[in-house]
Design a protein around this motif. Structure first.
Motif, mmCIF file in Angstrom:
data_model
loop_
_atom_site.group_PDB
_atom_site.id
_atom_site.type_symbol
_atom_site.label_atom_id
_atom_site.label_comp_id
_atom_site.label_asym_id
_atom_site.label_seq_id
_atom_site.Cartn_x
_atom_site.Cartn_y
_atom_site.Cartn_z
ATOM 1 N N LEU A 30 3.847 12.038 -23.923
ATOM 2 C CA LEU A 30 5.287 12.091 -24.386
ATOM 3 C C LEU A 30 6.402 11.605 -23.252
ATOM 4 N N THR A 31 6.295 11.948 -22.078
ATOM 5 C CA THR A 31 7.301 11.488 -21.064
ATOM 6 C C THR A 31 7.069 9.803 -20.931
ATOM 7 N N ASN A 32 6.133 9.316 -21.013
ATOM 8 C CA ASN A 32 6.144 7.988 -20.972
ATOM 9 C C ASN A 32 6.830 7.411 -22.162
ATOM 10 N N ARG A 33 6.580 7.736 -23.437
ATOM 11 C CA ARG A 33 7.278 7.241 -24.451
ATOM 12 C C ARG A 33 8.880 7.532 -24.424
ATOM 13 N N SER A 78 0.537 16.960 -32.767
ATOM 14 C CA SER A 78 0.274 17.987 -31.927
ATOM 15 C C SER A 78 0.717 19.378 -32.353
ATOM 16 N N HIS A 79 1.891 19.462 -32.708
ATOM 17 C CA HIS A 79 2.228 21.028 -33.117
ATOM 18 C C HIS A 79 1.553 21.326 -34.338
ATOM 19 N N ILE A 80 1.334 20.552 -35.175
ATOM 20 C CA ILE A 80 0.152 21.150 -36.353
ATOM 21 C C ILE A 80 -0.989 21.257 -35.818
ATOM 22 N N ARG A 81 -1.727 20.548 -35.012
ATOM 23 C CA ARG A 81 -3.046 20.719 -34.815
ATOM 24 C C ARG A 81 -3.123 21.952 -33.505
ATOM 25 N N THR A 82 -2.307 22.376 -33.115
ATOM 26 C CA THR A 82 -2.320 23.489 -32.029
ATOM 27 C C THR A 82 -1.598 24.712 -32.332
#
Length: 108
Positions: A30-33, A78-82
């Protein structure tokens, strides 16, 4: 559940009061993006300051929009999966309403 309180020395910039523990890999991705997007924004600023032709700036602006959309898709998945899946498994159906409200905001 994936959420946890942050240390007292870290201030949350959001209003939900909820936190998520992310893996080092997720943080790095996320930070790389975001770093790439930040560089694109600086490039657009330089174009504006340098008097670049409007369509050239608009093309770069469109690229930033696409990059932000890709960032949002990755974070949402990611939010949905976790978070969402774990809350539903734990019987917290309020998370579904929260997800629906989030999607409505994102689709404006």
């Amino acid at each position: 559940m994936q959420e946890q309180k942050k240390p007292e020395d870290v201030q949350c910039c959001c209003g939900s009061g909820r936190y998520k523990k992310r893996s080092p890999e997720e943080i790095r991705s996320l930070t790389n993006r975001l770093s790439r997007i930040e560089g694109q924004i600086r490039g657009i600023r330089s174009m504006v300051e340098g008097g670049a032709y409007c369509p050239d700036i608009l093309v770069q602006s469109s690229a930033v929009t696409a990059a932000m959309n890709a960032f949002n898709k990755e974070l949402l998945a990611s939010h949905i999966r976790t978070c969402v899946a774990e809350d539903i498994r734990a019987g917290d159906d309020a998370t579904i309403d929260e997800l629906v409200r989030l999607l409505q905001k994102l689709m404006k």
